[in-house]
Write an enzyme that holds these catalytic residues in place. Structure first.
Site, PDB file in Angstrom:
ATOM      1  N   HIS A 208       0.841  -1.209   0.000  1.00 27.81           N
ATOM      2  CA  HIS A 208       0.000   0.000   0.000  1.00 27.81           C
ATOM      3  C   HIS A 208       0.876   1.260   0.000  1.00 27.81           C
ATOM      4  CE1 HIS A 208      -2.748  -2.948   2.171  1.00 27.81           C
ATOM      5  NE2 HIS A 208      -3.536  -2.534   1.202  1.00 27.81           N
TER       6      HIS A 208
ATOM      7  N   VAL B 179       4.360  -5.517  -4.855  1.00 29.39           N
ATOM      8  CA  VAL B 179       5.485  -5.440  -3.917  1.00 29.39           C
ATOM      9  C   VAL B 179       5.562  -6.779  -3.186  1.00 29.39           C
ATOM     10  CG1 VAL B 179       6.436  -4.207  -1.926  1.00 29.39           C
ATOM     11  CG2 VAL B 179       5.155  -2.953  -3.682  1.00 29.39           C
TER      12      VAL B 179
END
Ligand code: AMP
Length: 294
Positions: free
Chosen positions: A37, A176
């Site tokens: 995030h 990620v």
């Protein structure tokens, strides 16, 4: 950073800034923020004047059997991350603000929503499409950042923005990962130590598919079976799907010509993991020549 809780306050803020010519970026989340995030927030921060992050655990995208009640909600930590990353507004609407009494409209994107995740979670994408449309209406962003981690979700949002002329520029940010390749996810905390050690098998299997394509294998079935073989090395994992698909429609590919997305979902214990890898087939001399003639 300001915290706003109602759609009215959110829209009033947004209207005022837009009138002043300020560009607004938006990162919608369900909270329990991690470095995935954070990367989205940083990417958005670079692209706009004012940045909104929403934190809303959307009940409409959970089935009754799923983990809505126990979904992690570390709100103080989430706010601290947003503050550190220079977020201007943390939008935290309650359920009643998003779905007031009498609410009945549902947004569906049937072609994309019915496949893969949609097959296993039949109401999920209608819940996602509806809440994203509503959040866009409240935040009125110029651009929004979504993660490639949820590839099907990003494809659905892209379709919806185009079909409904929502006027939001979409940025899809790469997944990620942890040091061993596991895609970061708010749900990884549910993995026991032993399960966590096994979890990278999903990414390994997708990487094996990508390597096969790079080596010149084109048959969708062959690539899929190579991914399945890798996954079978981990007996604790159950496959929901492993698929070789067109990156736009998400339809399965019998043969990979140019680009493909490899989609995967597995279960380890009670935890479901999803991941994906986008692959471009290396151009050969023959294909380059054909490409020039086309
Ligand atoms: P969520 O809070 O799970 O609804 O996710 C909010 C946004 O963060 C979505 O656009 C996700 O695709 C994105 N996201 C979640 N995990 C990752 C990750 N590991 N890398 C990049 N984006 C992510």
């Amino acid at each position: 950073m300001k915290i706003l809780r109602t759609p009215t306050a959110m829209t009033a803020w947004s209207r005022r800034l837009r009138r002043e010519g300020v560009t607004i970026g938006f990162v919608p989340t369900m909270g329990a923020l991690h470095d995935g995030h954070r990367a989205l927030i940083r990417a958005a921060r670079l692209q706009c004047d004012a940045l909104v992050v929403s934190i809303f655990v959307n009940p409409a995208q959970f089935a009754p059997t799923e983990d809505l009640a126990k979904y992690p909600r570390p709100i103080a930590k989430d706010r601290a991350l947003c503050r550190t990353e220079g977020v201007d507004i943390c939008f935290e609407p309650g359920g009643a603000a998003i779905y007031p009494e009498g609410f009945e409209t549902v947004v569906t994107v049937p072609g994309i929503a019915q496949r893969w995740e949609g097959e296993i979670r039949p109401h999920h994408f209608a819940g996602v499409a509806t809440v994203v449309t509503k959040l866009f209406g409240m935040v009125r962003p110029d651009m929004a950042v979504f993660g490639q981690k949820d590839f099907q979700q990003a494809a659905l949002v892209r379709r919806m923005i185009d079909d409904l002329n929502l006027g939001v520029a979409l940025i899809v940010y790469p997944t990620v990962r942890e040091h061993d390749g596991l895609a970061m996810s708010s749900r990884n905390i549910y993995l026991s130590e032993a399960e966590r050690a096994r979890a990278p098998i999903l990414y390994k299997s997708l990487q094996a598919g990508a390597a096969a394509i790079k080596d010149g294998i084109t048959a969708g079935r062959k690539i899929q079976s190579m991914m399945t073989q890798v996954l079978r090395q981990e007996s604790a994992a159950t496959v929901d799907y492993l698929a070789v698909c067109d990156p736009d429609s998400l339809a399965p590919l019998t043969s990979v010509h140019d680009r493909a997305v490899l989609l995967g979902a597995i279960r380890i214990g009670t935890v479901r993991l999803i991941d994906n890898v986008v692959v471009r087939r290396p151009a050969t001399r023959g294909r380059q020549k054909r490409g020039c003639q086309e």
